[in-house]
Design a protein around this motif. Structure first.
Motif, PDB file in Angstrom:
ATOM      1  N   VAL A 153      49.393  27.051  54.507  1.00  0.00           N
ATOM      2  CA  VAL A 153      49.317  27.565  53.015  1.00  0.00           C
ATOM      3  C   VAL A 153      48.161  28.260  52.854  1.00  0.00           C
ATOM      4  O   VAL A 153      48.006  28.603  51.971  1.00  0.00           O
ATOM      5  N   GLY A 202      46.478  26.289  49.186  1.00  0.00           N
ATOM      6  CA  GLY A 202      46.502  27.804  49.372  1.00  0.00           C
ATOM      7  C   GLY A 202      45.183  28.327  49.450  1.00  0.00           C
ATOM      8  O   GLY A 202      44.145  27.904  49.909  1.00  0.00           O
ATOM      9  N   ASN A 235      49.917  21.357  57.352  1.00  0.00           N
ATOM     10  CA  ASN A 235      50.488  21.700  56.158  1.00  0.00           C
ATOM     11  C   ASN A 235      49.506  22.588  55.390  1.00  0.00           C
ATOM     12  O   ASN A 235      49.608  23.733  54.933  1.00  0.00           O
ATOM     13  N   LEU A 295      51.316  22.945  48.953  1.00  0.00           N
ATOM     14  CA  LEU A 295      51.825  24.223  48.338  1.00  0.00           C
ATOM     15  C   LEU A 295      51.536  24.089  46.873  1.00  0.00           C
ATOM     16  O   LEU A 295      50.770  25.045  46.519  1.00  0.00           O
ATOM     17  N   THR A 300      44.923  26.844  53.332  1.00  0.00           N
ATOM     18  CA  THR A 300      44.004  26.122  52.795  1.00  0.00           C
ATOM     19  C   THR A 300      42.779  25.894  53.823  1.00  0.00           C
ATOM     20  O   THR A 300      43.089  25.577  55.009  1.00  0.00           O
ATOM     21  N   PHE A 348      54.322  18.470  52.406  1.00  0.00           N
ATOM     22  CA  PHE A 348      54.278  19.949  52.058  1.00  0.00           C
ATOM     23  C   PHE A 348      54.281  20.462  50.654  1.00  0.00           C
ATOM     24  O   PHE A 348      53.434  21.413  50.476  1.00  0.00           O
ATOM     25  N   ASP A 349      54.853  19.864  50.021  1.00  0.00           N
ATOM     26  CA  ASP A 349      54.840  20.344  48.490  1.00  0.00           C
ATOM     27  C   ASP A 349      53.594  20.014  47.886  1.00  0.00           C
ATOM     28  O   ASP A 349      53.122  21.013  47.126  1.00  0.00           O
ATOM     29  N   VAL A 384      57.519  23.562  43.041  1.00  0.00           N
ATOM     30  CA  VAL A 384      57.483  24.104  44.383  1.00  0.00           C
ATOM     31  C   VAL A 384      58.536  23.454  45.428  1.00  0.00           C
ATOM     32  O   VAL A 384      58.817  23.969  46.377  1.00  0.00           O
ATOM     33  N   ARG A 385      59.145  22.558  45.059  1.00  0.00           N
ATOM     34  CA  ARG A 385      60.096  21.538  45.835  1.00  0.00           C
ATOM     35  C   ARG A 385      61.399  22.249  45.991  1.00  0.00           C
ATOM     36  O   ARG A 385      61.861  23.319  45.102  1.00  0.00           O
ATOM     37  N   GLN A 386      62.113  22.158  47.288  1.00  0.00           N
ATOM     38  CA  GLN A 386      63.313  22.762  47.354  1.00  0.00           C
ATOM     39  C   GLN A 386      64.296  22.200  46.546  1.00  0.00           C
ATOM     40  O   GLN A 386      64.490  21.134  46.414  1.00  0.00           O
TER      41      GLN A 386
END
Length: 370
Positions: A121, A99, A117, A95, A123, A91-92, A239-241
């Protein structure tokens, strides 16, 4: 208010990923390892976990584990990134490289999360379907990236759920042909014994995804990692949590990775079982087993005329589950009609799967003759 504003438009019509998690005596659906960690390793893990300060946040980037992985792969820390399973890292990537007004190439049939995914976003997804034998249409991919508008490509090697490696020569040619980010998903590389790691030195646009979930028996812990150029890793960090890999998971993964040689006998056993199962499935009537370089085999149930038997495969799934054997049902999925995927279990579980599938197919044949 008695109403709520609508969710984001890209969610419309999107079906959540469903791993079909069900309890069963023989869990052979999710490509997990059937093996448990040995007693000595569990002891070392518990000792390490006891040292974790639960009242403190974990190291955000899991640097001790990054160092272990980097050293084993001949890389620097800055070329490794940990995630909450490979799923977070995928997912990163979507992101950071996807997009609105951006485009990715998907190679179905493959892991459905890649396209999901991308669409989440915004894409654009360009599907380049595989051939009837599930090999990649290499020339079509190369022709498409030559147009210069592709931002990233995911090449799964071995591919899930079909099982075969992508040709290394194709991946090398793809890397030479485009500046798009090429993601080589090597979640199962321990079972294929093949990697494209050697191409990292020459190609800054290569990212390799791996996981602790399969060969290292840690599907429940959720640890994945990527190897790549330091600049690419820095973009993914944006972009990672934060704190996505908890302190307990980091502690467990450090012990496991430091002792990864202990997993080799189990890996070899599963490879041997895969080869044994390929032979056993060849004599099951009405079943085609596809070659695999992983820890699972895709099988297709066939009608007398050789066409996919989708309804029979769905019925077989039910019969197998009734016997306590859970496999993955792809029988009505595009390009996978009539297919079931079976993960390698213990020898006893594998024997039970072949026995019950053979009984089902013989019974079906007898019914059709009446």
């Amino acid at each position: 208010m008695d109403r709520v504003r609508e969710s984001a438009p890209q969610l419309s019509g999107l079906v959540p990923y469903d791993p079909k998690y069900l309890p069963a005596r023989a869990m052979m659906s999710a490509n997990e390892s059937p093996l448990s960690l040995d007693h000595d390793l569990l002891h070392d893990i518990m000792r390490e976990v006891k040292r974790v300060p639960f009242n403190r946040y974990p190291d955000p980037l899991a640097n001790d584990l990054r160092d272990l992985i980097a050293e084993a792969n001949g890389l620097d820390r800055e070329q490794v990134l940990l995630g909450n399973g490979g799923d977070e890292l995928l997912f990163d990537i979507a992101l950071a490289w996807g997009g609105p007004h951006r485009t990715m190439i998907n190679l179905p049939p493959t892991f459905s999360v890649y396209a999901a995914n991308a669409r989440l976003v915004g894409t654009e997804v360009v599907d380049i379907p595989r051939a009837a034998d599930f090999s990649i249409d290499e020339q079509a991919v190369l022709d498409r990236v030559a147009r210069g508008d592709i931002d990233y490509v995911v090449v799964t090697t071995p591919n899930n759920p079909t099982g075969r490696l992508a040709r290394e020569e194709f991946i090398a040619q793809l890397l030479e042909s485009t500046d798009a980010l090429v993601v080589a998903d090597e979640a199962y590389f321990e079972f294929s014994r093949r990697t494209v790691r050697m191409h990292l030195e020459r190609h800054r646009n290569l990212v390799i995804l791996r996981t602790f979930s399969k060969a290292f028996c840690l599907a429940g812990v959720r640890i994945g990692y990527v190897l790549g150029d330091a600049q690419v890793i820095r973009e993914l960090v944006k972009v990672r949590q934060p704190y996505s890999v908890d302190a307990v998971s980091q502690a467990i993964a450090r012990v496991v990775y430091a002792n990864r040689a202990k997993f080799e006998p189990g890996i070899q056993m599963l490879i041997a079982e895969r080869e044994r199962m390929q032979v056993a499935l060849r004599v099951v009537p009405g079943v085609k087993a596809y070659p695999s370089d992983s820890n699972y085999i895709l099988v297709r149930l066939l009608n007398d005329d050789g066409s996919p038997a989708s309804e029979a495969a769905a019925e077989a799934w039910q019969v197998l589950y009734g016997k306590g054997i859970l496999v993955r049902d792809f029988s009505h999925s595009p390009m996978l009609e009539g297919c079931l995927r079976v993960s390698m279990g213990t020898p006893e579980q594998n024997d039970a799967f072949v026995r019950e599938l053979k009984t089902f197919m013989l019974t079906r044949q007898a019914r059709r003759r009446v």
